[in-house]
Enzyme design. Structure first.
Site, PDB file in Angstrom:
ATOM      1  N   LYS A  47       0.862  -1.181   0.000  1.00 22.44           N
ATOM      2  CA  LYS A  47       0.000   0.000   0.000  1.00 22.44           C
ATOM      3  C   LYS A  47       0.900   1.232   0.000  1.00 22.44           C
ATOM      4  CE  LYS A  47      -4.167  -1.815   0.043  1.00 22.44           C
ATOM      5  NZ  LYS A  47      -5.027  -1.677  -1.145  1.00 22.44           N
ATOM      6  N   ASP A  89       0.056  -0.218  -4.542  1.00 25.71           N
ATOM      7  CA  ASP A  89      -1.371   0.087  -4.721  1.00 25.71           C
ATOM      8  C   ASP A  89      -1.644   1.437  -4.080  1.00 25.71           C
ATOM      9  OD1 ASP A  89      -4.075   0.227  -4.994  1.00 25.71           O
ATOM     10  OD2 ASP A  89      -4.539  -1.617  -3.892  1.00 25.71           O
ATOM     11  N   GLU A 104      -0.733   0.203  -9.115  1.00 18.09           N
ATOM     12  CA  GLU A 104      -2.190  -0.004  -9.057  1.00 18.09           C
ATOM     13  C   GLU A 104      -2.897   1.300  -8.687  1.00 18.09           C
ATOM     14  OE1 GLU A 104      -3.164  -3.461  -6.714  1.00 18.09           O
ATOM     15  OE2 GLU A 104      -5.292  -2.937  -6.583  1.00 18.09           O
ATOM     16  N   ASP A 116      -7.886  -0.628 -10.819  1.00 16.48           N
ATOM     17  CA  ASP A 116      -8.712  -1.346  -9.842  1.00 16.48           C
ATOM     18  C   ASP A 116     -10.036  -0.569  -9.737  1.00 16.48           C
ATOM     19  OD1 ASP A 116      -9.981  -2.255  -7.526  1.00 16.48           O
ATOM     20  OD2 ASP A 116      -8.217  -2.210  -6.253  1.00 16.48           O
ATOM     21  N   LYS A 147     -12.271  -7.494  -9.310  1.00 14.72           N
ATOM     22  CA  LYS A 147     -12.899  -7.901  -8.054  1.00 14.72           C
ATOM     23  C   LYS A 147     -14.367  -8.161  -8.345  1.00 14.72           C
ATOM     24  CE  LYS A 147      -9.988  -4.955  -5.229  1.00 14.72           C
ATOM     25  NZ  LYS A 147      -9.900  -3.893  -4.246  1.00 14.72           N
TER      26      LYS A 147
HETATM   27  O1  OSB Z   1      -7.504  -1.608  -3.352  1.00 17.48           O
HETATM   28  O2  OSB Z   1      -7.051  -3.620  -3.722  1.00 17.48           O
HETATM   29  C1  OSB Z   1      -7.524  -2.749  -2.992  1.00 17.48           C
HETATM   30  C2  OSB Z   1      -8.480  -4.449   0.230  1.00 17.48           C
HETATM   31  C3  OSB Z   1      -9.633  -3.822   0.533  1.00 17.48           C
HETATM   32  C4  OSB Z   1     -10.082  -2.807  -0.250  1.00 17.48           C
HETATM   33  C5  OSB Z   1      -9.367  -2.443  -1.388  1.00 17.48           C
HETATM   34  C6  OSB Z   1      -8.211  -3.096  -1.720  1.00 17.48           C
HETATM   35  C7  OSB Z   1      -7.775  -4.080  -0.890  1.00 17.48           C
HETATM   36  C8  OSB Z   1      -6.563  -4.731  -1.147  1.00 17.48           C
HETATM   37  C9  OSB Z   1      -6.508  -6.145  -0.926  1.00 17.48           C
HETATM   38  O3  OSB Z   1      -5.585  -4.150  -1.513  1.00 17.48           O
HETATM   39  C10 OSB Z   1      -5.421  -6.332   0.005  1.00 17.48           C
HETATM   40  C11 OSB Z   1      -5.635  -7.465   0.855  1.00 17.48           C
HETATM   41  O4  OSB Z   1      -6.610  -8.194   0.657  1.00 17.48           O
HETATM   42  O5  OSB Z   1      -4.761  -7.607   1.708  1.00 17.48           O
HETATM   43 MG    MG Z   2      -6.397  -1.905  -5.176  1.00 21.67          MG
END
Ligand code: OSB
Ligand code: MG
Length: 370
Positions: free
Chosen positions: A163, A188, A213, A238, A262
């Protein structure tokens, strides 16, 4: 199949530690579970828009109302033979993909159970084994992140997602790259930046990342295309990919080199499969993302990830990383290092534990009303 009953649950699932991203710090995940019945059989679906509209415009309490008041009533008593039939019966509601996804996933689980087939097989999966990655939110220090990453790489994880948000960006990434020069890494950004940050992304571009991302706004396509034109690192969309049309438009203007799919964000598995197929035809590879769903939603994600154009490790995690215990049974678990295997039971293979469901439910609606 004839849809006889729909139960909708709005649940709160406590995390074992807070999940920190560019859109906030959360210690509880709010999710929606749907139980769809046809005759003697039922299926479970899940979608986790979270408690606040921070990731996308939807949020769990609002999506619960959209489901209860507008979507589910239009399905009761209908004979829905395909996922496309189901999507048509929900088309009177604009947008609201997370709300629609909870019903779509329940339909697929129910459909697979009636056919007596595992979900991954009925969706056209090639093989049940799926590569999964490691993923780290914002941590208390860069040193703590480096130690955790070391452990994940030693455990055999094939890629690490980090992140990335203001205050936890270039210094963090520089330290990580110095310590792990060869690891497959991506960041991300969860929409935290704008085109004004181009100089920073030019620097990011020198780190040899697998992808960047969602750097820009949650519903943007065109600025991502402008940024992509300046970078060699592929952008992965995403948040921006909420439908098949958005996918077509993003591909048309070269906004990305990857797509994270997703099921919740795109309105369910029916649309996820269509987006997968369109991306495959266009030569855009995909991977499956998640929203920290319980083992119900995560099992659907895992089944989806068995399709052939998912060629980067998925964001599907062992339950114990986030929950103790998971709301659903059986919990998600690795079948080998960096790997999970889709269930061979009919349907997605998981369902809520009844006692935990009752304990964690905030709101429950039953259709038709008793
Ligand atoms: O942006 O991909 C995303 C989790 C919750 C909401 C948004 C995101 C995510 C993740 C998944 O990045 C990360 C995880 O499951 O550890
Ligand atoms: Mg993401």
């Amino acid at each position: 199949m004839l849809i006889d009953s729909i139960d909708i649950y709005h649940v709160a699932m406590p995390l074992v530690y807070p999940f920190r991203t560019a859109f906030g710090d959360n210690d509880v995940i709010e999710s929606l579970l749907v139980r769809m019945g046809s005759g003697e059989t039922y299926g479970w679906g899940e979608s986790a828009p979270w408690g606040a509209p921070g990731y996308s415009p939807e949020f769990a309490a609002g999506a619960f109302l959209v489901l209860r008041n507008f979507l589910a009533p239009n399905l009761i008593g209908k004979d829905l033979l395909t996922g496309v039939d189901l999507q048509k019966a929900m088309a009177h509601v604009k947008g609201n993909p997370f709300a629609k996804a909870a019903l779509d996933l329940a339909w697929w689980d129910l459909h697979a159970r009636i056919q007596g087939e595992p979900l991954w097989r009925i969706m056209g999966g090639a093989r049940p084994d799926v590569d999964v990655g490691a993923d780290f939110g914002v941590m208390e220090s860069v040193d703590a992140l480096l130690e955790t990453m070391q452990a994940a790489l030693a455990a055999g994880f094939k890629r690490v997602k980090l992140k990335f948000r203001p205050g936890w960006d270039m210094d963090m990434l520089t330290a990580v790259r110095q310590r792990f020069p060869d690891a497959v890494i991506h960041i991300d950004c969860n929409s935290a930046y704008t085109l004004a940050d181009l100089p920073m992304f030019k620097q990011v571009d020198t780190f040899g990342l697998a992808m960047i991302e969602q750097p820009l706004m949650h519903d943007d396509i065109l600025d991502h295309a402008a940024l992509q034109a300046e970078l060699t690192t592929p952008i992965c969309l995403d948040e921006s990919i909420t439908s098949l049309d958005k996918t077509r438009q993003a591909i048309q203007v070269n906004a990305c080199g990857w797509i994270n799919i997703k099921p919740g964000r795109v309105g369910g598995l029916t649309n996820a499969i269509a987006i997968h197929d369109l991306s495959e035809q266009a030569g855009i590879p995909c991977w499956v993302g998640g929203m920290l769903e319980s083992a119900v939603g995560a099992s659907h994600c895992l089944a989806l990830a068995t399709l052939p154009n998912f060629i980067y490790p998925a964001d599907v995690f062992p339950s114990e990383r986030f929950y103790n215990p998971d709301l659903a049974e059986p919990p998600m678990a690795l079948s080998a290092p960096s790997r999970m295997t889709a269930s061979d039971s009919p349907g997605c293979g998981a369902e809520p534990d009844p006692a935990r469901l009752e304990l964690q439910t905030l709101e429950h609606a039953v259709l038709p009303a008793p």
